[in-house]
Design a protein around this motif. Structure first.
Motif, PDB file in Angstrom:
ATOM      1  N   SER A   1     -35.184   6.924 -59.712  1.00  0.00           N
ATOM      2  CA  SER A   1     -34.115   7.589 -60.438  1.00  0.00           C
ATOM      3  C   SER A   1     -33.045   6.539 -60.732  1.00  0.00           C
ATOM      4  CB  SER A   1     -33.527   8.734 -59.609  1.00  0.00           C
ATOM      5  OG  SER A   1     -32.692   9.534 -60.413  1.00  0.00           O
ATOM      6  N   SER A   2     -32.208   6.812 -61.729  1.00  0.00           N
ATOM      7  CA  SER A   2     -31.159   5.863 -62.126  1.00  0.00           C
ATOM      8  C   SER A   2     -29.823   6.574 -62.269  1.00  0.00           C
ATOM      9  CB  SER A   2     -31.510   5.206 -63.462  1.00  0.00           C
ATOM     10  OG  SER A   2     -32.710   4.483 -63.365  1.00  0.00           O
ATOM     11  N   ILE A   3     -28.758   5.775 -62.173  1.00  0.00           N
ATOM     12  CA  ILE A   3     -27.404   6.266 -62.377  1.00  0.00           C
ATOM     13  C   ILE A   3     -26.591   5.119 -62.963  1.00  0.00           C
ATOM     14  CG2 ILE A   3     -26.457   5.596 -60.119  1.00  0.00           C
ATOM     15  CD1 ILE A   3     -25.131   8.401 -60.013  1.00  0.00           C
ATOM     16  N   THR A   4     -25.581   5.446 -63.769  1.00  0.00           N
ATOM     17  CA  THR A   4     -24.679   4.422 -64.299  1.00  0.00           C
ATOM     18  C   THR A   4     -23.400   4.424 -63.474  1.00  0.00           C
ATOM     19  OG1 THR A   4     -25.586   4.628 -66.527  1.00  0.00           O
ATOM     20  CG2 THR A   4     -23.414   3.614 -66.330  1.00  0.00           C
ATOM     21  N   ILE A   5     -23.014   3.224 -63.034  1.00  0.00           N
ATOM     22  CA  ILE A   5     -21.812   3.045 -62.223  1.00  0.00           C
ATOM     23  C   ILE A   5     -20.842   2.165 -62.999  1.00  0.00           C
ATOM     24  CG2 ILE A   5     -20.882   2.107 -60.052  1.00  0.00           C
ATOM     25  CD1 ILE A   5     -23.554   2.806 -58.726  1.00  0.00           C
ATOM     26  N   GLU A   6     -19.583   2.564 -63.038  1.00  0.00           N
ATOM     27  CA  GLU A   6     -18.559   1.830 -63.783  1.00  0.00           C
ATOM     28  C   GLU A   6     -18.055   0.646 -62.964  1.00  0.00           C
ATOM     29  OE1 GLU A   6     -15.543   4.549 -65.107  1.00  0.00           O
ATOM     30  OE2 GLU A   6     -17.023   5.876 -66.043  1.00  0.00           O
ATOM     31  N   ALA A   7     -18.908  -0.388 -62.887  1.00  0.00           N
ATOM     32  CA  ALA A   7     -18.581  -1.624 -62.169  1.00  0.00           C
ATOM     33  C   ALA A   7     -19.618  -2.668 -62.573  1.00  0.00           C
ATOM     34  CB  ALA A   7     -18.611  -1.404 -60.657  1.00  0.00           C
ATOM     35  N   ASP A   8     -19.318  -3.935 -62.277  1.00  0.00           N
ATOM     36  CA  ASP A   8     -20.299  -4.965 -62.605  1.00  0.00           C
ATOM     37  C   ASP A   8     -21.324  -5.106 -61.478  1.00  0.00           C
ATOM     38  OD1 ASP A   8     -19.189  -6.646 -60.616  1.00  0.00           O
ATOM     39  OD2 ASP A   8     -17.931  -7.697 -62.054  1.00  0.00           O
ATOM     40  N   ARG A   9     -22.402  -5.821 -61.770  1.00  0.00           N
ATOM     41  CA  ARG A   9     -23.502  -5.945 -60.805  1.00  0.00           C
ATOM     42  C   ARG A   9     -23.052  -6.556 -59.484  1.00  0.00           C
ATOM     43  NH1 ARG A   9     -28.501  -8.439 -64.148  1.00  0.00           N
ATOM     44  NH2 ARG A   9     -26.971 -10.070 -64.398  1.00  0.00           N
ATOM     45  N   ALA A  10     -22.203  -7.581 -59.544  1.00  0.00           N
ATOM     46  CA  ALA A  10     -21.773  -8.248 -58.302  1.00  0.00           C
ATOM     47  C   ALA A  10     -21.040  -7.286 -57.378  1.00  0.00           C
ATOM     48  CB  ALA A  10     -20.899  -9.461 -58.627  1.00  0.00           C
ATOM     49  N   GLU A  11     -20.182  -6.448 -57.942  1.00  0.00           N
ATOM     50  CA  GLU A  11     -19.419  -5.489 -57.130  1.00  0.00           C
ATOM     51  C   GLU A  11     -20.350  -4.454 -56.491  1.00  0.00           C
ATOM     52  OE1 GLU A  11     -15.669  -2.383 -57.664  1.00  0.00           O
ATOM     53  OE2 GLU A  11     -16.318  -3.587 -59.381  1.00  0.00           O
ATOM     54  N   ILE A  12     -21.307  -3.972 -57.268  1.00  0.00           N
ATOM     55  CA  ILE A  12     -22.252  -2.976 -56.755  1.00  0.00           C
ATOM     56  C   ILE A  12     -23.165  -3.591 -55.707  1.00  0.00           C
ATOM     57  CG2 ILE A  12     -24.168  -1.444 -57.366  1.00  0.00           C
ATOM     58  CD1 ILE A  12     -22.779  -1.277 -60.198  1.00  0.00           C
ATOM     59  N   MET A  13     -23.683  -4.801 -55.978  1.00  0.00           N
ATOM     60  CA  MET A  13     -24.605  -5.429 -55.033  1.00  0.00           C
ATOM     61  C   MET A  13     -23.893  -5.784 -53.735  1.00  0.00           C
ATOM     62  SD  MET A  13     -27.782  -5.933 -54.573  1.00  0.00           S
ATOM     63  CE  MET A  13     -28.737  -6.149 -56.062  1.00  0.00           C
ATOM     64  N   ALA A  14     -22.592  -6.067 -53.794  1.00  0.00           N
ATOM     65  CA  ALA A  14     -21.839  -6.334 -52.561  1.00  0.00           C
ATOM     66  C   ALA A  14     -21.851  -5.106 -51.657  1.00  0.00           C
ATOM     67  CB  ALA A  14     -20.406  -6.764 -52.887  1.00  0.00           C
ATOM     68  N   VAL A  15     -21.732  -3.915 -52.244  1.00  0.00           N
ATOM     69  CA  VAL A  15     -21.785  -2.678 -51.458  1.00  0.00           C
ATOM     70  C   VAL A  15     -23.198  -2.462 -50.922  1.00  0.00           C
ATOM     71  CG1 VAL A  15     -21.558  -0.156 -51.557  1.00  0.00           C
ATOM     72  CG2 VAL A  15     -19.843  -1.613 -52.653  1.00  0.00           C
ATOM     73  N   ILE A  16     -24.202  -2.679 -51.756  1.00  0.00           N
ATOM     74  CA  ILE A  16     -25.595  -2.517 -51.322  1.00  0.00           C
ATOM     75  C   ILE A  16     -25.924  -3.495 -50.198  1.00  0.00           C
ATOM     76  CG2 ILE A  16     -28.008  -2.813 -52.040  1.00  0.00           C
ATOM     77  CD1 ILE A  16     -27.121  -1.756 -54.840  1.00  0.00           C
ATOM     78  N   ALA A  17     -25.437  -4.725 -50.298  1.00  0.00           N
ATOM     79  CA  ALA A  17     -25.756  -5.766 -49.313  1.00  0.00           C
ATOM     80  C   ALA A  17     -25.054  -5.552 -47.971  1.00  0.00           C
ATOM     81  CB  ALA A  17     -25.392  -7.141 -49.872  1.00  0.00           C
ATOM     82  N   ASP A  18     -24.003  -4.735 -47.951  1.00  0.00           N
ATOM     83  CA  ASP A  18     -23.274  -4.450 -46.711  1.00  0.00           C
ATOM     84  C   ASP A  18     -24.001  -3.326 -45.962  1.00  0.00           C
ATOM     85  OD1 ASP A  18     -21.460  -4.159 -44.661  1.00  0.00           O
ATOM     86  OD2 ASP A  18     -19.843  -3.393 -45.948  1.00  0.00           O
ATOM     87  N   LEU A  19     -25.192  -3.638 -45.463  1.00  0.00           N
ATOM     88  CA  LEU A  19     -26.066  -2.637 -44.854  1.00  0.00           C
ATOM     89  C   LEU A  19     -25.394  -1.875 -43.718  1.00  0.00           C
ATOM     90  CD1 LEU A  19     -29.468  -4.574 -44.649  1.00  0.00           C
ATOM     91  CD2 LEU A  19     -28.616  -3.132 -46.502  1.00  0.00           C
ATOM     92  N   GLU A  20     -24.617  -2.574 -42.895  1.00  0.00           N
ATOM     93  CA  GLU A  20     -24.036  -1.931 -41.721  1.00  0.00           C
ATOM     94  C   GLU A  20     -22.991  -0.869 -42.082  1.00  0.00           C
ATOM     95  OE1 GLU A  20     -23.176  -5.573 -39.583  1.00  0.00           O
ATOM     96  OE2 GLU A  20     -24.947  -5.252 -38.323  1.00  0.00           O
ATOM     97  N   SER A  21     -22.544  -0.833 -43.342  1.00  0.00           N
ATOM     98  CA  SER A  21     -21.600   0.208 -43.796  1.00  0.00           C
ATOM     99  C   SER A  21     -22.301   1.448 -44.341  1.00  0.00           C
ATOM    100  CB  SER A  21     -20.668  -0.356 -44.876  1.00  0.00           C
ATOM    101  OG  SER A  21     -19.805  -1.309 -44.315  1.00  0.00           O
ATOM    102  N   TYR A  22     -23.635   1.411 -44.470  1.00  0.00           N
ATOM    103  CA  TYR A  22     -24.355   2.551 -45.038  1.00  0.00           C
ATOM    104  C   TYR A  22     -24.020   3.887 -44.383  1.00  0.00           C
ATOM    105  CZ  TYR A  22     -27.442  -0.097 -48.187  1.00  0.00           C
ATOM    106  OH  TYR A  22     -27.950  -0.855 -49.211  1.00  0.00           O
ATOM    107  N   PRO A  23     -23.891   3.961 -43.055  1.00  0.00           N
ATOM    108  CA  PRO A  23     -23.603   5.275 -42.460  1.00  0.00           C
ATOM    109  C   PRO A  23     -22.325   5.923 -43.007  1.00  0.00           C
ATOM    110  CG  PRO A  23     -24.349   3.771 -40.772  1.00  0.00           C
ATOM    111  CD  PRO A  23     -24.132   2.943 -42.024  1.00  0.00           C
ATOM    112  N   SER A  24     -21.395   5.140 -43.546  1.00  0.00           N
ATOM    113  CA  SER A  24     -20.147   5.705 -44.061  1.00  0.00           C
ATOM    114  C   SER A  24     -20.295   6.286 -45.468  1.00  0.00           C
ATOM    115  CB  SER A  24     -19.023   4.665 -44.036  1.00  0.00           C
ATOM    116  OG  SER A  24     -19.280   3.628 -44.958  1.00  0.00           O
TER     117      SER A  24
END
Length: 144
Positions: free
Chosen positions: A7-30
Motif C-alpha cells: 500500500s502507498s501514502i503521500t507524506i508532505e515531507a522530503d525523503r530524507a526527513e521521512i527516512m530519518a523517522v523510519i531509520a529510528d527503529l527504537e522510536s517505533y513503539p511511540s
C-alpha cells in the motif's frame, strides 16, 4: 515466501526527513501501533540498524523476532526475518520512497508467514491492516 501485500501514502515531507523517522527503529513503539519494543543489535557503516529485535502485539498474536535490514540511501529499506519467533516463521518487508508533487510517496510492502495455518486471504487482510496502520502512523509522526 508468499505473495507480498503493499500500500502507498503521500507524506508532505522530503525523503530524507521521512527516512530519518523510519531509520529510528527504537522510536517505533511511540508511533507504530502494535510495536511494543525494538532493540537495535548491530548498526552498519551509515549508523543505521543492520540487525534488530522487534516485539509486537498483532491482535491474536504476540511475538519477538530478529530482523536484518538493508538500506539504499533515503530511497528504500528492506528487511527480512533472521531469527524466527514462536509464531512468525517468515517475514520480508520494505519501504520505498519516491518524490511526487507535494511530498513523497511511501510504499510499504510486507509478506508474513506464521506457524499457525492461515488462509491466504486472511493473511493478506492482516498484512494490509499492519501496512495501513504503519503508513498512517508514519504520516502522523512526520507531518505532526
Amino acid at each position: 515466501m508468499a505473495d507480498r501485500t503493499s500500500s502507498s501514502i503521500t507524506i508532505e515531507a522530503d525523503r530524507a526527513e521521512i527516512m530519518a523517522v523510519i531509520a529510528d527503529l527504537e522510536s517505533y513503539p511511540s508511533w507504530a501501533s502494535g510495536i511494543r519494543e525494538v532493540t537495535v543489535e548491530e548498526t552498519g557503516p551509515d549508523g543505521r540498524a543492520s540487525r534488530a529485535r522487534l516485539t509486537f502485539d498483532g491482535g491474536p498474536f504476540s511475538d519477538t523476532v530478529g530482523l536484518a535490514y538493508q538500506w539504499d540511501g533515503d530511497e528504500q529499506v528492506r528487511w527480512e526475518l533472521v531469527d524466527k519467533g514462536s509464531v512468525v516463521t517468515g517475514l520480508h518487508g520494505s519501504y520505498r520512497l519516491a518524490p511526487v508533487d507535494g511530498g513523497t510517496e511511501v510504499t510499504y510492502e510486507l509478506a508474513v508467514d506464521v506457524r499457525v495455518p492461515m488462509i491466504g486471504m486472511v493473511r493478506r487482510k492482516a498484512e494490509k491492516r499492519i501496512i495501513d496502520s504503519a503508513l498512517k502512523g508514519l504520516k502522523r509522526r512526520v507531518e505532526g
